[in-house]
Enzyme design. Structure first.
Site, PDB file in Angstrom:
ATOM      1  N   LYS A  13       0.823  -1.219   0.000  1.00  0.00           N
ATOM      2  CA  LYS A  13       0.000   0.000   0.000  1.00  0.00           C
ATOM      3  C   LYS A  13       0.855   1.267   0.000  1.00  0.00           C
ATOM      4  O   LYS A  13       0.627   2.184  -0.783  1.00  0.00           O
ATOM      5  CB  LYS A  13      -0.933   0.027   1.238  1.00  0.00           C
ATOM      6  N   ARG A  88      -9.638   0.778   8.368  1.00  0.00           N
ATOM      7  CA  ARG A  88      -9.170  -0.571   8.710  1.00  0.00           C
ATOM      8  C   ARG A  88     -10.231  -1.360   9.459  1.00  0.00           C
ATOM      9  O   ARG A  88     -10.000  -2.527   9.774  1.00  0.00           O
ATOM     10  CB  ARG A  88      -7.938  -0.435   9.607  1.00  0.00           C
ATOM     11  N   ARG A 123      11.905  -5.093   4.789  1.00  0.00           N
ATOM     12  CA  ARG A 123      11.411  -3.705   4.698  1.00  0.00           C
ATOM     13  C   ARG A 123      12.303  -2.752   5.500  1.00  0.00           C
ATOM     14  O   ARG A 123      12.715  -3.049   6.612  1.00  0.00           O
ATOM     15  CB  ARG A 123       9.975  -3.610   5.231  1.00  0.00           C
ATOM     16  N   ARG A 156      11.263  -1.172  11.169  1.00  0.00           N
ATOM     17  CA  ARG A 156      10.122  -0.942  12.058  1.00  0.00           C
ATOM     18  C   ARG A 156      10.069  -2.030  13.120  1.00  0.00           C
ATOM     19  O   ARG A 156      10.144  -3.208  12.809  1.00  0.00           O
ATOM     20  CB  ARG A 156       8.825  -0.935  11.239  1.00  0.00           C
ATOM     21  N   ARG A 167      -0.398  -9.000  13.384  1.00  0.00           N
ATOM     22  CA  ARG A 167      -1.010  -7.984  12.502  1.00  0.00           C
ATOM     23  C   ARG A 167      -1.807  -8.648  11.380  1.00  0.00           C
ATOM     24  O   ARG A 167      -2.849  -8.148  10.965  1.00  0.00           O
ATOM     25  CB  ARG A 167       0.076  -7.062  11.939  1.00  0.00           C
TER      26      ARG A 167
END
Ligand code: ADP
Ligand code: ADP
Ligand code: ZN
Length: 210
Positions: A13, A88, A123, A156, A167
């Protein structure tokens, strides 16, 4: 043109929102980036959000809706915006409708849970502007440095594998139902997320009829 990008954590996203911002000239509104900035600045919202984010749980709807309401009223959103990571939950989606925020397209970036773990371990995000990179699939031009702003890239904390698993559970339990919410409104478009970044971007633009 008001657009929502839906998708599991790691679906792409943020990456796609950045490309669409360049191509369409409308801002991307990432609640995750805004919350991380609030944490960095030590604001009250940041302090409240941090305990949820560190665990990979959702921040309460009223906190999210407050920041989104304020952000979409800024002048740069006049010609449209891209919502990345919001709504969400069904109550968030319903609240956007109730606020009179018109949504033109909802693009769900489809990806299986098995692909996500490799994406998350690679990431890296810019600590300054929030831009998202991947050590293999989308490396920065200069090691550990953001192409866009020169900021330092970080890992992160919530990308640790056990937090990612949580998650993903939260996504399936709370967020995935938004697909049928928007399907009923005739706005849902599905795009394959497991393809090269530029190909996925072209597929999103096609799905939007651009
Ligand atoms: P990802 O893009 O990997 O899914 P985000 O940056 O969008 O992650 O979100 C990181 C965290 O910020 C979420 O796990 C959640 O705690 C919080 N968050 C972001 N957006 C929302 C939202 N719309 N509602 C509730 N929590 C949110
Ligand atoms: P989200 O905002 O949905 O959590 P990101 O855009 O941050 O997802 O992407 C998650 C990770 O996967 C990042 O490291 C990013 O560089 C990488 N990534 C994004 N899109 C692709 C793709 N199409 N193929 C491979 N890796 C990708
Ligand atoms: Zn940056």
């Amino acid at each position: 043109m008001n657009l929502i990008l839906l998708g599991a954590p790691g679906a792409g996203k943020g990456t796609q929102a950045e490309l669409l911002t360049e191509k369409l000239g409308i801002p991307a509104i990432s609640t995750g980036n805004m919350l991380r900035e609030a944490i960095h600045n030590g604001t009250e919202i940041g302090l409240e959000a941090k305990r949820y984010m560190d665990q990979g749980s959702l921040v309460p709807d009223d906190v999210i809706l407050g920041i989104v309401r304020e952000r979409v009223s800024q002048p740069d959103c006049r010609n449209g915006f891209i919502l990345d990571g919001v709504p969400r939950t069904i109550p968030q989606a319903q609240a956007l409708e109730d606020m009179g925020i018109r949504i033109d397209h909802v693009v769900s970036i489809e990806i299986s849970d098995s692909v996500i773990e490799a994406r998350m371990t690679g990431r890296r995000v810019c600590g300054h502007c929030g831009a998202s990179y991947h050590i293999v699939a989308n490396p920065p031009k200069k090691d550990n440095t953001c192409d866009l702003c020169g900021g330092t890239l970080e890992i992160r904390k919530d990308d640790a594998p056990e937090t990612v698993r949580h998650r993903l559970e939260v996504y399936h339990r709370e967020t995935e139902a938004l697909k049928s919410f928007y399907e009923k409104l005739g706005k849902l478009r599905l795009v394959e997320g497991n393809q090269p970044i530029e190909d996925a971007n072209r597929a999103i633009l096609r799905a939007m009829g651009v």
